[in-house]
Design a protein around this motif. Structure first.
Motif, short mmCIF file in Angstrom:
data_model
loop_
_atom_site.label_atom_id
_atom_site.label_comp_id
_atom_site.label_asym_id
_atom_site.label_seq_id
_atom_site.Cartn_x
_atom_site.Cartn_y
_atom_site.Cartn_z
N GLY A 98 -9.63 -30.48 19.41
CA GLY A 98 -10.36 -29.60 20.32
C GLY A 98 -10.28 -28.13 19.96
N ARG A 99 -9.82 -27.81 18.78
CA ARG A 99 -9.67 -26.42 18.35
C ARG A 99 -10.55 -26.08 17.16
N GLY A 100 -11.43 -26.99 16.75
CA GLY A 100 -12.32 -26.73 15.62
C GLY A 100 -11.71 -27.04 14.26
N ILE A 101 -10.53 -27.65 14.25
CA ILE A 101 -9.84 -27.94 12.99
C ILE A 101 -10.62 -28.97 12.17
N ALA A 102 -11.06 -30.05 12.79
CA ALA A 102 -11.78 -31.09 12.06
C ALA A 102 -13.07 -30.55 11.45
N ALA A 103 -13.81 -29.75 12.21
CA ALA A 103 -15.07 -29.19 11.69
C ALA A 103 -14.79 -28.23 10.53
N ALA A 104 -13.77 -27.39 10.67
CA ALA A 104 -13.43 -26.46 9.59
C ALA A 104 -12.99 -27.23 8.34
N ALA A 105 -12.21 -28.29 8.53
CA ALA A 105 -11.74 -29.09 7.40
C ALA A 105 -12.91 -29.83 6.75
N ALA A 106 -13.80 -30.37 7.55
CA ALA A 106 -14.96 -31.09 6.99
C ALA A 106 -15.85 -30.12 6.21
N ARG A 107 -16.08 -28.92 6.74
CA ARG A 107 -16.87 -27.92 6.00
C ARG A 107 -16.21 -27.59 4.66
N ALA A 108 -14.90 -27.38 4.68
CA ALA A 108 -14.17 -27.05 3.45
C ALA A 108 -14.24 -28.21 2.45
#
Length: 169
Positions: A98-108
């Motif tokens: 819920g902190r945007g970690i998964a989206a940031a990791a997927a983008r990277a």
């Protein structure tokens, strides 16, 4: 709250402990439940072999500035509809969701795949019943191609959304 800052680090033998931490009923409810120890060890060996074999990349997600490993992200090679493609997956530990970690990791990981991947297309197949993972796909730049019957783990079919990134565009 500002978006979480993360770094991707290549998968190592020490990451078996992290793999065990994500192998829980809560974390695996959309993909058939937790794996046995034997299945987990096999998965870990595959992840270690991804980079040397050229079949993909696996990473641990490290939260900054703490340096704590909070999840996994990576992609491997598979055949999909007659084409050799890459398939991406991710896990973020419950205390960090819920902190945007998964989206940031997927983008990277998508950006890493653009530089390193052997095949043109990168897919993700989250269950239609997993709104969080479908949201990650949208935030990471995947395009929704539609619903599909997807086999994962082997022998278990689920209705998934087929998301795709063209790594050459």
């Amino acid at each position: 709250m500002p978006p979480a800052q993360i770094r991707l680090e290549p998968w190592t033998d020490a990451d078996l402990a992290l793999l065990r931490r994500v192998n829980t009923p809560e974390m695996k409810k959309h993909v058939g439940g937790p794996e046995t120890e034997e299945q987990l060890l096999h998965r870990h060996r595959r992840y270690l072999d991804f980079a040397p074999s050229g079949l993909g990349r696996m990473y641990r997600i490290v939260l900054l500035p703490e340096g704590e490993a909070v999840g996994t992200v990576g992609y491997g090679t598979r055949t999909w509809e007659g084409e050799t493609v890459h398939e991406m997956g991710w896990n973020v530990l419950p205390g960090h969701q819920g902190r945007g970690i998964a989206a940031a990791a997927a983008r990277a990981a998508v950006e890493a795949a653009r530089r390193e991947a052997a095949h043109r297309h990168l897919h993700a197949f989250p269950s239609v019943d997993n709104p969080a993972s479908n949201a990650v796909c949208a935030k990471a730049g995947f395009s929704l191609l539609g619903r599909t019957d997807f086999e994962f783990p082997p022998g278990r079919f689920m209705v998934s959304n087929n998301w795709r990134v063209d790594l050459r565009s």
